[in-house]
Scaffold this active site. Structure first.
Site, PDB file in Angstrom:
ATOM      1  N   ASN A 319       0.826  -1.217   0.000  1.00 20.41           N
ATOM      2  CA  ASN A 319       0.000   0.000   0.000  1.00 20.41           C
ATOM      3  C   ASN A 319       0.858   1.265   0.000  1.00 20.41           C
ATOM      4  OD1 ASN A 319      -2.512  -1.349  -0.018  1.00 20.41           O
ATOM      5  ND2 ASN A 319      -2.381  -1.687   2.191  1.00 20.41           N
ATOM      6  N   HIS A 321       3.053   2.474   2.076  1.00 18.71           N
ATOM      7  CA  HIS A 321       3.411   3.178   3.311  1.00 18.71           C
ATOM      8  C   HIS A 321       4.181   2.218   4.223  1.00 18.71           C
ATOM      9  CE1 HIS A 321      -0.812   2.010   5.029  1.00 18.71           C
ATOM     10  NE2 HIS A 321       0.029   1.038   5.168  1.00 18.71           N
ATOM     11  N   CYS A 356       3.639   7.296   7.300  1.00 18.31           N
ATOM     12  CA  CYS A 356       4.819   7.918   6.711  1.00 18.31           C
ATOM     13  C   CYS A 356       5.265   7.102   5.514  1.00 18.31           C
ATOM     14  CB  CYS A 356       5.940   8.064   7.731  1.00 18.31           C
ATOM     15  SG  CYS A 356       6.655   6.516   8.305  1.00 18.31           S
TER      16      CYS A 356
END
Length: 427
Positions: A319, A321, A356
């Site tokens: 995904n 991240h 992040c």
């Protein structure tokens, strides 16, 4: 006279038919018997010294009028004159010995493959879920999977790290979704979620560790899902020692949906709720919710700060991240080495605030409290003695990624208890 001839013939070799034929052929091409030695070898004249030299002329063929002529026996002439064998169906078939050898090779290779499939390990505890695929339990709601602790999953204290156990929890959750046929093209997304570009993200995680397994220990993990509020899902895990059935770890988590493109939280669509609702379990969380507020840390309240933490490419999931397990490792980075050497994590509460990516630069802050929550403020079943730490993982710009709290206890004996008979596997 007749008697003397018979006696002489008894000690003299009788010329063979081939020799006769060779002699006749020699005469036919103009060469007398005086030029032939033993077995058709040409003999040179005796030298002046009386020595005799014999030179084989096996490669040289006699010549007639300047043309080389080969000598043939009568048997060879008969074979050439006789008609060749007729071409039959049998003569045209391949050599059956080669075919038989090929079939034998195929059967031996197949037997070897079946032997590998039917391989029985020496340790009976490895028979359960030998390929690590897991299975749905008879109630149709609980998923079970076994893991053997590998040598590369243990740390300096010879036990599995907290990150290893968390990775096992995540793997069990994904295999649960796959086993019920709801795995879409996202990281745990269902087909209806994939149509709407939705993914699951974790917002809170609570973990209690009773004991840490070591190399070659086998753990058995049960996992199930339940609703959490109007737009959330709760997933619980119960990890046990496969041999004894003793609890190794308990964990509970809350998940919500986020749009993959906009990175904003989303409500659960009715189509998705219908898709996953039949798999929800009606039971209380395996861990009582820790309602204590996680206070914010800053440079003035933190005892230890670790700066310049950056994700590697391998820290990203599909995904795009950073995987939530990686955050745990970053949090521990700022814990003092004196605690890491003498204590182990007994409990952990994490609140995920923001994701992040690969270009993020983070800071890890830790504050140490010595009372370890021994004042009775800890929820029931959580560790109440030892050292307690508060954590904050943030970006360099100040945006919060994760707030956390960890409880630490003095390190115990390495590995799980292995005495006693094996526990029968539950079907």
């Amino acid at each position: 006279m007749v008697v003397s001839m018979a006696a002489a013939s008894a000690f003299s070799p009788v010329p063979s038919s081939s020799s006769v034929v060779s002699a006749k052929a020699s005469k036919a091409i103009g060469e007398g018997p005086e030029s032939l030695g033993v077995r058709g070898i040409v003999a040179k004249p005796i030298s002046v010294s009386g020595a005799m030299e014999v030179k084989a002329q096996a490669q040289a063929l006699p010549k007639a009028n300047g043309t080389k002529v080969g000598l043939k026996t009568e048997a060879q002439k008969v074979e050439e004159d006789s008609p060749s064998a007729p071409r039959t169906f049998y003569n045209q078939l391949p050599d059956w010995s080669f075919l038989f050898a090929a079939i034998t090779t195929i059967f031996l290779a197949a037997e070897k493959q079946f032997t590998l499939i039917d391989w029985k390990p020496r340790r009976p505890d490895m028979l359960a879920d030998a390929f690590g695929l897991g299975k749905i339990m008879p109630d149709g709601l609980v998923f079970r999977q076994n893991f053997s602790i590998r040598s590369y999953e243990i740390g300096a204290d010879r036990t599995a790290s907290i990150e290893t156990l968390m990775n096992h929890l995540q793997e069990t959750a994904l295999n649960h979704v796959r086993s019920v046929g709801l795995l879409g093209d996202g990281f745990g997304s269902t087909p209806e979620m994939s149509k709407r570009n939705l993914i699951w993200v974790v917002t809170k995680m609570q973990v209690f560790v009773e004991q840490y397994p070591s190399w070659e220990d086998v753990v058995e993990i049960d996992s199930w899902v339940a609703p959490s509020g109007k737009n959330g899902m709760r997933r619980d895990w119960h990890v046990r020692d496969y041999r004894t059935g003793k609890t190794v770890l308990r964990a509970t988590s809350v998940w919500v949906m986020m749009n993959r493109e906009t990175r904003k939280l989303s409500k659960i669509p009715e189509e998705v709720r219908t898709e996953i609702g039949s798999y929800f379990v009606d039971r209380d969380p395996i861990i009582e919710d820790d309602s204590r507020k996680l206070t914010k840390l800053d440079d003035s309240t933190a005892d230890y700060v670790r700066k310049g933490l950056t994700p590697r490419w391998g820290d990203l999931d599909i995904n795009q991240h950073v995987n939530n397990v990686k955050y745990i490792g970053w949090i521990i980075e700022s814990a003092p080495i004196s605690i890491l050497e003498s204590h182990e994590i007994a409990g952990m509460t994490l609140e995920y605030r923001k994701e992040c990516g690969k270009d993020s630069v983070l800071q890890s802050l830790t504050a140490v409290d010595d009372d370890g929550g021994g004042d009775g403020s800890n929820p029931e079943g959580s560790p109440g003695a030892g050292i307690e730490c508060r954590h904050l993982l943030r970006l360099e710009c100040g945006a919060e990624i994760v707030r956390g709290r960890t409880q630490w206890r003095p390190k115990r004996a390495q590995g799980l208890q292995t005495e006693g008979p094996l526990r029968a596997a539950t079907v």
